[in-house]
Motif scaffolding. Structure first.
Motif, PDB file in Angstrom:
ATOM      1  N   THR A  19      -8.226  -9.864  11.448  1.00  0.00           N
ATOM      2  CA  THR A  19      -8.945 -10.052  10.116  1.00  0.00           C
ATOM      3  C   THR A  19      -8.530 -11.625   9.449  1.00  0.00           C
ATOM      4  O   THR A  19      -8.615 -11.784   8.326  1.00  0.00           O
ATOM      5  CB  THR A  19      -8.098  -9.149   9.057  1.00  0.00           C
ATOM      6  OG1 THR A  19      -6.617  -9.426   9.227  1.00  0.00           O
ATOM      7  CG2 THR A  19      -8.282  -7.795   9.277  1.00  0.00           C
ATOM      8  N   THR A  20      -8.718 -12.421  10.495  1.00  0.00           N
ATOM      9  CA  THR A  20      -8.592 -14.050  10.380  1.00  0.00           C
ATOM     10  C   THR A  20      -9.979 -14.493  10.103  1.00  0.00           C
ATOM     11  O   THR A  20     -11.070 -14.170  11.022  1.00  0.00           O
ATOM     12  CB  THR A  20      -7.901 -14.740  11.272  1.00  0.00           C
ATOM     13  OG1 THR A  20      -6.579 -14.230  11.367  1.00  0.00           O
ATOM     14  CG2 THR A  20      -7.729 -16.143  11.038  1.00  0.00           C
ATOM     15  N   ASP A  21     -10.172 -15.154   9.064  1.00  0.00           N
ATOM     16  CA  ASP A  21     -11.418 -15.948   8.857  1.00  0.00           C
ATOM     17  C   ASP A  21     -11.274 -17.461   8.492  1.00  0.00           C
ATOM     18  O   ASP A  21     -10.569 -17.629   7.317  1.00  0.00           O
ATOM     19  CB  ASP A  21     -12.166 -15.451   7.621  1.00  0.00           C
ATOM     20  CG  ASP A  21     -13.467 -16.055   7.216  1.00  0.00           C
ATOM     21  OD1 ASP A  21     -13.921 -16.816   8.135  1.00  0.00           O
ATOM     22  OD2 ASP A  21     -13.926 -15.832   6.350  1.00  0.00           O
TER      23      ASP A  21
ATOM     24  N   ARG B  49      -6.479 -11.817   6.014  1.00  0.00           N
ATOM     25  CA  ARG B  49      -6.558 -10.720   4.979  1.00  0.00           C
ATOM     26  C   ARG B  49      -5.738  -9.594   5.739  1.00  0.00           C
ATOM     27  O   ARG B  49      -6.123  -8.923   6.792  1.00  0.00           O
ATOM     28  CB  ARG B  49      -7.877 -10.479   4.770  1.00  0.00           C
ATOM     29  CG  ARG B  49      -8.652 -11.677   4.265  1.00  0.00           C
ATOM     30  CD  ARG B  49      -9.919 -11.504   3.578  1.00  0.00           C
ATOM     31  NE  ARG B  49     -10.587 -12.295   2.898  1.00  0.00           N
ATOM     32  CZ  ARG B  49     -10.599 -12.900   1.592  1.00  0.00           C
ATOM     33  NH1 ARG B  49      -9.742 -11.919   1.082  1.00  0.00           N
ATOM     34  NH2 ARG B  49     -11.044 -13.808   1.275  1.00  0.00           N
TER      35      ARG B  49
ATOM     36  N   ASP C 135       1.164  -7.292   4.539  1.00  0.00           N
ATOM     37  CA  ASP C 135       0.763  -8.741   4.217  1.00  0.00           C
ATOM     38  C   ASP C 135       2.088  -9.514   4.370  1.00  0.00           C
ATOM     39  O   ASP C 135       2.027 -10.710   4.743  1.00  0.00           O
ATOM     40  CB  ASP C 135       0.093  -8.742   2.818  1.00  0.00           C
ATOM     41  CG  ASP C 135       1.006  -8.003   1.861  1.00  0.00           C
ATOM     42  OD1 ASP C 135       1.778  -7.468   2.100  1.00  0.00           O
ATOM     43  OD2 ASP C 135       0.717  -8.262   0.697  1.00  0.00           O
TER      44      ASP C 135
ATOM     45  N   ASP D   9      -5.341  -8.037   1.073  1.00  0.00           N
ATOM     46  CA  ASP D   9      -6.486  -7.361   0.691  1.00  0.00           C
ATOM     47  C   ASP D   9      -6.503  -5.972   1.190  1.00  0.00           C
ATOM     48  O   ASP D   9      -6.415  -5.850   2.470  1.00  0.00           O
ATOM     49  CB  ASP D   9      -7.585  -8.139   1.642  1.00  0.00           C
ATOM     50  CG  ASP D   9      -8.969  -7.590   1.412  1.00  0.00           C
ATOM     51  OD1 ASP D   9      -9.140  -6.500   0.952  1.00  0.00           O
ATOM     52  OD2 ASP D   9     -10.038  -8.104   1.850  1.00  0.00           O
TER      53      ASP D   9
ATOM     54  N   GLN E  83      -8.504  -3.762   1.315  1.00  0.00           N
ATOM     55  CA  GLN E  83      -9.681  -3.304   2.175  1.00  0.00           C
ATOM     56  C   GLN E  83      -9.804  -3.885   3.568  1.00  0.00           C
ATOM     57  O   GLN E  83     -10.765  -3.563   4.275  1.00  0.00           O
ATOM     58  CB  GLN E  83     -10.814  -3.514   1.629  1.00  0.00           C
ATOM     59  CG  GLN E  83     -10.860  -2.954   0.023  1.00  0.00           C
ATOM     60  CD  GLN E  83     -10.812  -1.537  -0.095  1.00  0.00           C
ATOM     61  OE1 GLN E  83     -11.448  -0.825   0.620  1.00  0.00           O
ATOM     62  NE2 GLN E  83      -9.771  -1.037  -0.840  1.00  0.00           N
ATOM     63  N   ALA E  84      -8.967  -4.543   3.902  1.00  0.00           N
ATOM     64  CA  ALA E  84      -9.012  -5.388   5.240  1.00  0.00           C
ATOM     65  C   ALA E  84      -8.227  -4.716   6.416  1.00  0.00           C
ATOM     66  O   ALA E  84      -7.144  -4.519   6.295  1.00  0.00           O
ATOM     67  CB  ALA E  84      -8.300  -6.574   4.940  1.00  0.00           C
ATOM     68  N   GLY E  85      -9.040  -4.660   7.388  1.00  0.00           N
ATOM     69  CA  GLY E  85      -8.569  -4.123   8.974  1.00  0.00           C
ATOM     70  C   GLY E  85      -8.121  -2.610   8.876  1.00  0.00           C
ATOM     71  O   GLY E  85      -8.630  -1.843   8.019  1.00  0.00           O
TER      72      GLY E  85
ATOM     73  N   ALA F  90      -6.015  -0.564   6.532  1.00  0.00           N
ATOM     74  CA  ALA F  90      -6.462  -0.366   4.985  1.00  0.00           C
ATOM     75  C   ALA F  90      -6.670   0.999   4.633  1.00  0.00           C
ATOM     76  O   ALA F  90      -6.647   1.491   3.497  1.00  0.00           O
ATOM     77  CB  ALA F  90      -7.842  -1.190   4.845  1.00  0.00           C
TER      78      ALA F  90
END
Length: 250
Positions: free
Chosen positions: A143-145, A150, A192, A211, A213-215, A218
């Motif tokens: 989930t890295t951007d 996230r 997190d 977040d 909703q991430a990964g 979630a």
């Protein structure tokens, strides 16, 4: 005793093999790299010949819906081979909360694996664990951007793979449970926050954004991935383990 360890060349399997050999047991590590294929059944009869205990640590190469077919096929092959070889105890590693997250394909696949084992004639033990310390960084990479990671605030209770290996060896060395033993790490973290602790210890410049909703985690609700009331607790704390992973650690 003679032990066969399927998946005996993997992260946990190598440690299991080392611990069993240190205790004086006859151990046969088996994997694709040694010529054993649990999907086709190739080599299973040979590595199980004379085995008292089978430790099955094989894992699906993917976490998607294909994992269901992997575990169903492999477990049917392995349980049949174990019965034919007269194995007296079949041990598998599973996941705490695995039967409470049906939204995850991989978790449904592990439930299928457990059920096949329960319905097989060989006495068995299922040892369920929480997530491994070693998986925290891969989870973050999913989930890295750029410089942002996230992660949801899902409660987790991770443990060291060395503690997993120790618990597997103990279960395999005892009488079959004919049931489930739960083993968890000593500390609960929101995922997190665990990411932030990890990045700080690594001097990693990325930042964590919460977040929900991430990964893959979630979809997990509540604290189903943490220790149930009957759980045993592993000794290693995450912050201590992180310190031990530093290049200059002694």
């Amino acid at each position: 005793m003679k032990f066969t360890v399927l998946g005996g060349t993997g992260r946990v399997g190598t440690q299991v093999v080392e611990r069993l050999r240190a205790a004086g047991h006859d151990v046969v590590p088996a994997s694709l790299s040694t010529g054993v294929d649990v999907l086709s059944g190739k080599g299973l009869d040979q590595v199980l010949e004379g085995a008292d205990v089978l430790i099955n640590l094989t894992n699906s190469p993917a976490f998607d819906e294909t994992s269901i077919g992997f575990f169903e096929t492999s477990m049917n092959n392995v349980t049949a081979a174990a019965e034919a070889a007269g194995v007296r105890h079949h041990v598998i590693a599973s996941i705490i909360g695995v039967d409470q997250v049906p939204q995850l394909d991989y978790y449904r696949a592990k439930v299928a694996q457990e059920n096949i084992l329960k319905n097989a004639p060989t006495p068995y033990s299922i040892v369920r664990f929480t997530q491994f310390f070693e998986f925290v960084e891969p989870i973050m990479s999913w989930t890295t951007d750029g410089d942002t990671v996230r992660l949801p605030a899902t409660p987790v209770q991770p443990m060291a793979s060395a503690d997993v290996a120790a618990a597997v060896v103990r279960a395999a060395s005892e009488a079959p449970l004919q049931g489930i033993r739960n083993v968890a790490g000593p500390d609960v973290f929101p995922l997190d926050e665990l990411g932030r602790i990890t990045l700080a210890a690594r001097s990693d410049g990325r930042s964590v954004v919460t977040d929900d909703q991430a990964g893959m985690f979630a979809v997990v609700t509540g604290d189903v991935l943490t220790a149930p009331e009957d759980a045993e607790f592993a000794p290693t704390h995450y912050r201590d383990w992180l310190q031990g992973q530093q290049p200059n650690a002694r």
